[in-house]
Design a protein around this motif. Structure first.
Motif, PDB file in Angstrom:
ATOM      1  N   GLU A  78       2.207  41.019 -74.299  1.00 37.62           N
ATOM      2  CA  GLU A  78       3.466  41.224 -75.018  1.00 37.62           C
ATOM      3  C   GLU A  78       4.355  39.993 -74.994  1.00 37.62           C
ATOM      4  O   GLU A  78       5.187  39.818 -75.885  1.00 37.62           O
ATOM      5  N   SER A 141       0.855  35.518 -80.877  1.00 31.71           N
ATOM      6  CA  SER A 141       2.098  35.628 -80.113  1.00 31.71           C
ATOM      7  C   SER A 141       3.321  35.756 -81.015  1.00 31.71           C
ATOM      8  O   SER A 141       3.337  35.306 -82.149  1.00 31.71           O
ATOM      9  N   ARG A 145       8.969  35.967 -77.951  1.00 31.74           N
ATOM     10  CA  ARG A 145       8.467  36.332 -76.626  1.00 31.74           C
ATOM     11  C   ARG A 145       7.544  35.247 -76.078  1.00 31.74           C
ATOM     12  O   ARG A 145       6.507  35.534 -75.494  1.00 31.74           O
TER      13      ARG A 145
END
Length: 158
Positions: A78, A141, A145
């Motif tokens: 994440e 990605s 983040r």
């Protein structure tokens, strides 16, 4: 839920490293808020065959395997922390320092020549895949983040 966390033993196989024996893995109990997962080639993106072939023709098989890497690992991440190094060749000196420290502690470790050989086997992958990792982030990605920390040869952030 309880689970054992795998650990890596850099001194296994005379310093070439491997997963530690499961009997020494610590057991944790959830729920967990954060899990830090470190792995070689995490976030690397397949590159055009011409790019990897120019670095090292043996990387063509690695490049093909990276197609499945996203589905196996990267899509579950994440948030990312990427440690950006100025020059991948410093990896040799860092690994040599680790091996010397292990030998000084009485643990198995590679000789200087074995370190040179060992690092020379994966350094081409760094040369082929790090530029894309640094310029575009890890495979899949979210830029919101992603934390990139640049370090120098002394491992100091700048």
């Amino acid at each position: 839920m309880k689970m054992k966390l795998p650990r890596y033993d850099k001194s296994a196989h005379k310093g070439r490293g491997d997963r530690a024996d499961p009997s020494v893995w610590p057991e944790i109990e959830g729920p967990l808020t954060v899990v830090l997962f470190e792995g070689w080639m995490l976030g690397f993106k397949p590159q055009p065959a011409s790019v990897v072939k120019a670095v090292d023709p043996q990387l063509e098989a690695v490049n093909r395997n990276l197609e499945a890497y996203y589905e196996a690992w990267d899509k579950f991440v994440e948030a990312w922390i990427v440690i950006k190094i100025q020059d991948p060749s410093c990896v040799f000196e860092w690994r040599l320092q680790a091996e010397v420290a292990m030998r000084n502690e009485g643990l198995p470790g590679m000789s200087d020549e074995e370190v040179r050989d060992f690092v020379s086997r994966y350094l081409p992958a760094y040369n082929a895949y790090l530029p894309a990792l640094y310029s575009g982030g890890p495979n899949g990605s979210d830029p919101e983040r992603l934390l990139v920390i640049e370090i120098d040869e002394g491992r100091n952030p700048f």
